[in-house]
Motif scaffolding. Sequence first.
Motif, PDB file in Angstrom:
ATOM      1  N   UNK A 470       0.820  -1.216   0.000  1.00  0.00           N
ATOM      2  CA  UNK A 470       0.000   0.000   0.000  1.00  0.00           C
ATOM      3  C   UNK A 470       0.850   1.261   0.000  1.00  0.00           C
ATOM      4  N   UNK A 471       2.168   1.110  -0.211  1.00  0.00           N
ATOM      5  CA  UNK A 471       3.037   2.288  -0.263  1.00  0.00           C
ATOM      6  C   UNK A 471       2.614   3.160  -1.445  1.00  0.00           C
ATOM      7  N   UNK A 472       2.291   4.417  -1.171  1.00  0.00           N
ATOM      8  CA  UNK A 472       1.792   5.360  -2.187  1.00  0.00           C
ATOM      9  C   UNK A 472       0.543   4.822  -2.888  1.00  0.00           C
ATOM     10  N   UNK A 473      -0.230   4.015  -2.152  1.00  0.00           N
ATOM     11  CA  UNK A 473      -1.510   3.526  -2.666  1.00  0.00           C
ATOM     12  C   UNK A 473      -1.443   2.107  -3.187  1.00  0.00           C
ATOM     13  N   UNK A 474      -2.363   1.264  -2.687  1.00  0.00           N
ATOM     14  CA  UNK A 474      -2.455  -0.107  -3.205  1.00  0.00           C
ATOM     15  C   UNK A 474      -3.029  -0.065  -4.609  1.00  0.00           C
ATOM     16  N   UNK A 475      -2.493  -0.865  -5.482  1.00  0.00           N
ATOM     17  CA  UNK A 475      -3.082  -0.972  -6.829  1.00  0.00           C
ATOM     18  C   UNK A 475      -2.688  -2.306  -7.445  1.00  0.00           C
ATOM     19  N   UNK A 476      -3.443  -2.697  -8.468  1.00  0.00           N
ATOM     20  CA  UNK A 476      -3.179  -3.937  -9.178  1.00  0.00           C
ATOM     21  C   UNK A 476      -1.922  -3.795 -10.025  1.00  0.00           C
ATOM     22  N   UNK A 477      -1.147  -4.875 -10.125  1.00  0.00           N
ATOM     23  CA  UNK A 477       0.068  -4.867 -10.954  1.00  0.00           C
ATOM     24  C   UNK A 477       0.068  -6.093 -11.857  1.00  0.00           C
ATOM     25  N   UNK A 478      -0.071  -5.914 -13.174  1.00  0.00           N
ATOM     26  CA  UNK A 478       0.005  -7.079 -14.074  1.00  0.00           C
ATOM     27  C   UNK A 478       1.458  -7.513 -14.272  1.00  0.00           C
ATOM     28  N   UNK A 479       1.843  -8.632 -13.649  1.00  0.00           N
ATOM     29  CA  UNK A 479       3.231  -9.106 -13.708  1.00  0.00           C
ATOM     30  C   UNK A 479       3.393 -10.094 -14.862  1.00  0.00           C
ATOM     31  N   UNK A 480       4.415  -9.874 -15.684  1.00  0.00           N
ATOM     32  CA  UNK A 480       4.695 -10.746 -16.835  1.00  0.00           C
ATOM     33  C   UNK A 480       6.044 -11.411 -16.644  1.00  0.00           C
ATOM     34  N   UNK A 481       6.068 -12.745 -16.808  1.00  0.00           N
ATOM     35  CA  UNK A 481       7.306 -13.522 -16.730  1.00  0.00           C
ATOM     36  C   UNK A 481       7.685 -13.965 -18.135  1.00  0.00           C
ATOM     37  N   UNK A 482       8.884 -13.594 -18.570  1.00  0.00           N
ATOM     38  CA  UNK A 482       9.393 -14.018 -19.880  1.00  0.00           C
ATOM     39  C   UNK A 482       9.865 -15.469 -19.809  1.00  0.00           C
ATOM     40  N   UNK A 514       1.050 -16.296 -18.739  1.00  0.00           N
ATOM     41  CA  UNK A 514       2.369 -15.647 -18.723  1.00  0.00           C
ATOM     42  C   UNK A 514       2.288 -14.277 -18.070  1.00  0.00           C
ATOM     43  N   UNK A 515       1.064 -13.769 -17.842  1.00  0.00           N
ATOM     44  CA  UNK A 515       0.857 -12.453 -17.225  1.00  0.00           C
ATOM     45  C   UNK A 515      -0.319 -12.566 -16.265  1.00  0.00           C
ATOM     46  N   UNK A 516      -0.135 -12.086 -15.029  1.00  0.00           N
ATOM     47  CA  UNK A 516      -1.218 -12.171 -14.042  1.00  0.00           C
ATOM     48  C   UNK A 516      -1.275 -10.860 -13.253  1.00  0.00           C
ATOM     49  N   UNK A 517      -2.489 -10.423 -12.973  1.00  0.00           N
ATOM     50  CA  UNK A 517      -2.657  -9.219 -12.165  1.00  0.00           C
ATOM     51  C   UNK A 517      -2.491  -9.549 -10.689  1.00  0.00           C
ATOM     52  N   UNK A 518      -1.508  -8.920 -10.030  1.00  0.00           N
ATOM     53  CA  UNK A 518      -1.413  -9.025  -8.569  1.00  0.00           C
ATOM     54  C   UNK A 518      -2.547  -8.164  -8.019  1.00  0.00           C
TER      55      UNK A 518
END
Length: 576
Positions: A470-482, A514-518
């Motif tokens: 939640x540092x500077x606001x919680x938000x979704x992060x789409x993480x991609x693994x190559x 290969x990509x997921x939203x945290x």
Amino acid sequence: MHRRVSSTATTAILLFGILVFSLLPEFASCMTRHYTFNIVQHNVTRLCTTKSIISVNGKFPGPRLIAREGDQVLVKVVNNVMNNVTIHWHGVRQLRSGWADGPAYVTQCPIQTGQSYTYNFTITGQRGTLFWHAHISWLRATLYGPIIILPRQNESYPFRKPYKEVPIIFGEWWNVDPEAVINQALQTGGGPNVSDAYTINGLPGPLYNCSSKDTFKLKVKPGKTYMLRLINAAMNDELFFSIANHNVTIVEADAVYVKPFVTSVVFITPGQTTNVLLKTKPYYPNATFLMAARPYFTGQGTFDNSTVAGFLEYEHPLHISFDKNKTIFKPSLPPINATGVVANFTKMFRSLNSPKYTANVPQTVDKQFFFTVGLGSSPCPQNATCQGPNGTKFAASVNNVSFALPTTALLQAYFSKNSYGIYTTDFPSNPPNPFNYTGSPPNNTQVSNGTRVVVLPFNTSVELVLQDTSILGAESHPLHLHGFNFFVVGEGFGNYDPYKDPANFNLVDPVERNTIGVPSGGWVAIRFLADNPGVWFMHCHFDVHTSWGLRMAWIVLDGQLPSQKLPPPPSDLPKC
């Protein structure tokens, strides 16, 4: 002397040859496909603004790359512009072809002006939709296009063959140069300006000023099934998509078949691809249906709060011209911050896990990692004024490490055993300073900087928990693994509990992506097998967060067998 062969014998020889050939599917159905991508500048007009954009072969979006599962693909990329360029084949497994993966300064140096490089890779065990895009700075704003992977010859979809297939690519449009946008943001330390519009197949549509003529129209016939290949190529926005008065059936995600399910709204993060089946109505409605997409956003900054729309039109057999008095139906899209809708939607995805399309989920784990992902800050340089939080610069990190790209490609440094001064192998497996990740943020939001990687022995089974902060606001992060697909075995809100949460993991048929939203203010757990030697980038697919350092790299060592080793670099690999 010529000996005559009887027609019966000839037929027998031919039949034998066909039989042998048919027993060799690799040879019978696989081919080499050649493409040439000329990187050029050309003028494009949108929203009554004409500007020069960088594209492939003068097309925006770029050309389709079509191949079958098992095909070898050779793409010669020729750089005719002043910018350095690389192309990433997003989601392609790149088994032992890490030199062709494309992220700048990770697997290759960029292709410089007047230079060329031929990407060489084979599509292995994948079928469905992926996409290609530039992987340097913010060039992917206009440099992107679909990858369509068809089943092998004589193989069918695990669902009825659709009447027609249509790529639907979501993107963003800036009236200014996106390179100038990110360069200014990195200089001032503030958040970058947002896009002026979203696009469907490069067109913003009728809800923007001066844009009604630039509208994507999907013309359909009644009683048919269309497969829409959805791709989110947007730079910084997760999107909700819906077609008025129509449901769709989701059948594939990130080039892997899934258990079909019906939905009226599709949620798709940047970097994700999804195939959906659209069954049209059995009659000709005297109506036009809007298909629209707008953002999902939970952060604290600014974002492009607008809606892109296209038309779904039923083609009348008599080709009656478009009736201005036709009813236009509009879809209902969830609220901008509908976190619950997103959570319920993502939980619907399950691997097909049939005898033919198995889900090989690692049942045991060799190495566990816990990574926090989120924003932070870095100090403002002396005698400068910065526009980030409390006069600092915006930064982003994984386990509080803001990843600095080197000036030599990591893969070259690793392969030549010359890592000194380029990277270190001490990336933290857990957060260096644990805190209440989704509670009140700590007073100190500063991140560390470095080029630090994780090293994995070949065939290590990995469990990775990604925790939003939640540092500077919680938000979704789409993480991609190559370089890998991974299985999404669990997700939840709040802080991950290593004692309670694993009991609820799905190890039977979790979705493979290969990509997921945290999740915003939550966590996601993934598992993968490190069976692909090389250096593999992992990063947030919001380009602004990647630019701020929300990225890292894994090194997977060679295995014992020749088939488990990374081959040497190709002779035309670009030099830094």
